[in-house]
Design a protein around this motif. Structure first.
Motif, short mmCIF file in Angstrom:
data_model
loop_
_atom_site.label_atom_id
_atom_site.label_comp_id
_atom_site.label_asym_id
_atom_site.label_seq_id
_atom_site.Cartn_x
_atom_site.Cartn_y
_atom_site.Cartn_z
N THR A 159 0.86 4.09 -2.79
CA THR A 159 0.68 5.49 -2.42
C THR A 159 1.81 6.36 -2.95
N GLU A 160 3.04 5.85 -2.87
CA GLU A 160 4.19 6.60 -3.37
C GLU A 160 4.10 6.77 -4.89
N GLU A 161 3.67 5.73 -5.58
CA GLU A 161 3.52 5.83 -7.03
C GLU A 161 2.43 6.83 -7.38
N GLU A 162 1.32 6.80 -6.64
CA GLU A 162 0.25 7.77 -6.89
C GLU A 162 0.72 9.19 -6.62
N ARG A 163 1.52 9.37 -5.57
CA ARG A 163 2.03 10.70 -5.26
C ARG A 163 2.96 11.20 -6.37
N ALA A 164 3.85 10.29 -6.84
CA ALA A 164 4.75 10.68 -7.93
C ALA A 164 3.97 10.98 -9.20
N ARG A 165 2.92 10.18 -9.44
CA ARG A 165 2.10 10.40 -10.63
C ARG A 165 1.36 11.73 -10.54
N THR A 207 2.33 14.34 -8.82
CA THR A 207 3.32 15.40 -9.00
C THR A 207 3.65 15.60 -10.47
N GLN A 219 0.83 -1.21 0.00
CA GLN A 219 0.00 0.00 0.00
C GLN A 219 0.86 1.25 0.00
N GLU A 220 1.97 1.21 0.74
CA GLU A 220 2.87 2.37 0.74
C GLU A 220 3.50 2.58 -0.63
N THR A 221 3.83 1.47 -1.30
CA THR A 221 4.39 1.58 -2.65
C THR A 221 3.37 2.20 -3.61
#
Length: 449
Positions: A224-230, A232, A220-222
């Motif tokens: 979330t990080e991908e969604e955040r990078a996307r 951005t 889930q953290e991965t």
């Protein structure tokens, strides 16, 4: 209630001759037991994972299991001899089966579990006639604790229902053995087996649930990080799109309007002036159209989707129009195409067009008055491009760009697995050549292999 009664009477009638009675589906409980039996008979490979950190202790669980296997193998043979007066080949076999079951459970948990039951059965059969007062049977003390790591390794990697079965069956077999052939004066081992195997099963279940929960959390953290990078990236693309729209599109619109109005501001403009101004307006309008497509790509959440209507995909079929625009700007351009001309994948077509476009733009900026040759060769597996210009006949105006054209061309070629070289020619001038694979996916597969 005549309707219900009729249905009841009809359901009780026997099937007519020649008719096949419907097959009843198995009850849910029977289906669960059947699935459980199939899982217990499936000895598929499921290796014990390494420790994630610290890395230098990654194999520590395997070393501990191997040590436990050797320890319990010797302990089983020793207890059978010293406590039950059972010497010879059978105790050695029982010790070997005990150690093998623990090691096998590291790789095939259900297979190790079966070997553990086999080792316990051989041990109980061998010592039965030598059981004295106060001694346990069918489990000897070492055998009871030797089966515990096997059960733990099973519980760490199988579903809870299979863990319950793996812990319950040995206890049930223990009670059955005591009912059928319990030696006189021996102590029962059912309660000890129930406590040890129940505790180990719960411990394995808890550790497995913790490991799965931690894995879900990392996943889930991965995400979330991908969604955040996307997000951005989308925000940055939207900002760039706004800048392009507010600055570049505005200036291109002004150029188009001025080119349209300019002939009316001059008395008796020459035909050549009209054609040049019309070409300026046409190029400005074409640049605006291309810019709108680029803005659509930047604002799209899936810019790489070929179905995106805003995706700019000019091909080599439009090369003549590109060359004509450059000729209209005062540059002598000749084209030569070798090989069998055929449509290529959209990525190759777009990259080839952009490389030729950028190379011709560089000729316009840095080599005014030169002669330019554009060569395209279709090979069996590769597309060869070459844009070469002679020495300029007049000095080039100062360039205000950052000089990213060659870098962009190299990146485009590299993304497809191709190569691009650029440099001065021996007799003066400059040359850009590129080699692009016809099928980039096949080339990537060959390189990975």
């Amino acid at each position: 209630m005549p309707r219900v009664g009729g249905v009841t009477e009809q359901s009780e009638q026997p099937a007519a001759e020649g008719e096949v009675a419907p097959v009843r589906a198995p009850a849910p409980r029977a289906r669960i037991l059947l699935t459980l039996a199939q899982e217990l008979l499936t000895v598929e490979q499921d290796p014990l994972p390494r420790m994630s950190r610290p890395r230098w202790l990654a194999r520590l669980p395997h070393a501990v299991v191997i040590y436990a296997a050797i320890f319990f193998a010797f302990l089983t043979a020793q207890q059978m001899g010293e406590h039950y007066d059972d010497y010879g080949g059978i105790p050695l076999l029982a010790g070997l089966l005990t150690g093998t079951s623990i090691v096998l459970a590291m790789f095939r948990p259900i297979g190790g579990w079966w070997f553990g039951l086999l080792a316990a059965g051989v041990t109980a059969w061998s010592v039965r006639d030598n059981v004295g007062p106060g001694q346990t049977w069918p489990w000897i003390p070492s055998g009871l604790f030797a089966f515990a790591p096997v059960l733990l390794l099973v519980a760490l990697r199988v579903p809870p229902r299979l863990t319950v079965a793996a812990a319950t069956i040995p206890v049930a077999l223990t009670g059955l053995a005591e009912l059928m052939s319990k030696p006189e004066h021996s102590q029962t081992s059912v309660l000890a087996a129930l406590l040890v195997f129940g505790f180990v099963g719960l411990l394995g279940y808890a550790l497995r649930a913790t490991r799965l929960a931690r894995g879900k959390l990392v996943e889930q953290e991965t995400i979330t990080e991908e969604e955040r990078a996307r997000r951005t990236l989308l925000e940055e693309r939207s900002r760039i799109a706004r800048e392009l729209h507010d600055v570049v599109a505005h200036h291109m619109s002004v150029i188009s309007i001025q080119a349209q109005v300019a002939p009316h501001l001059v008395e008796n403009p020459s035909e050549e002036l009209r054609e040049n101004l019309a070409g300026i307006r046409e190029n400005a309008l074409e640049a605006l159209t291309e810019l709108r497509r680029v803005l659509g790509v930047l604002r799209s959440e899936q810019p790489d989707d070929p179905a995106n209507p805003h995706h700019p995909q000019p091909t080599l079929a439009e090369l003549e129009g590109l060359v004509d625009n450059v000729r209209g700007a005062g540059l002598a351009v000749t084209t030569e195409i070798a090989g069998i001309r055929r449509p290529l994948t959209p990525g190759v077509e777009l990259t080839a067009y952009r490389i030729v476009q950028e190379a011709l733009s560089n000729c316009l900026r840095h080599a005014p008055g030169s002669r330019v040759e554009v060569g395209i060769a279709y090979g069996p597996r590769e597309l060869h491009l070459c844009v070469a210009n002679s020495a300029p006949t007049r000095p080039a105006p100062p360039s205000h760009g950052a000089g990213h054209g060659l870098l962009g061309m190299r990146e485009r070629a590299g993304m497809l697995g191709g190569e691009l070289t650029a440099g001065p020619r021996p007799g003066g001038g400059y040359e850009v050549s590129a080699v692009l694979p016809m099928d980039p996916e096949t080339k990537r597969t060959d390189e990975d292999a």
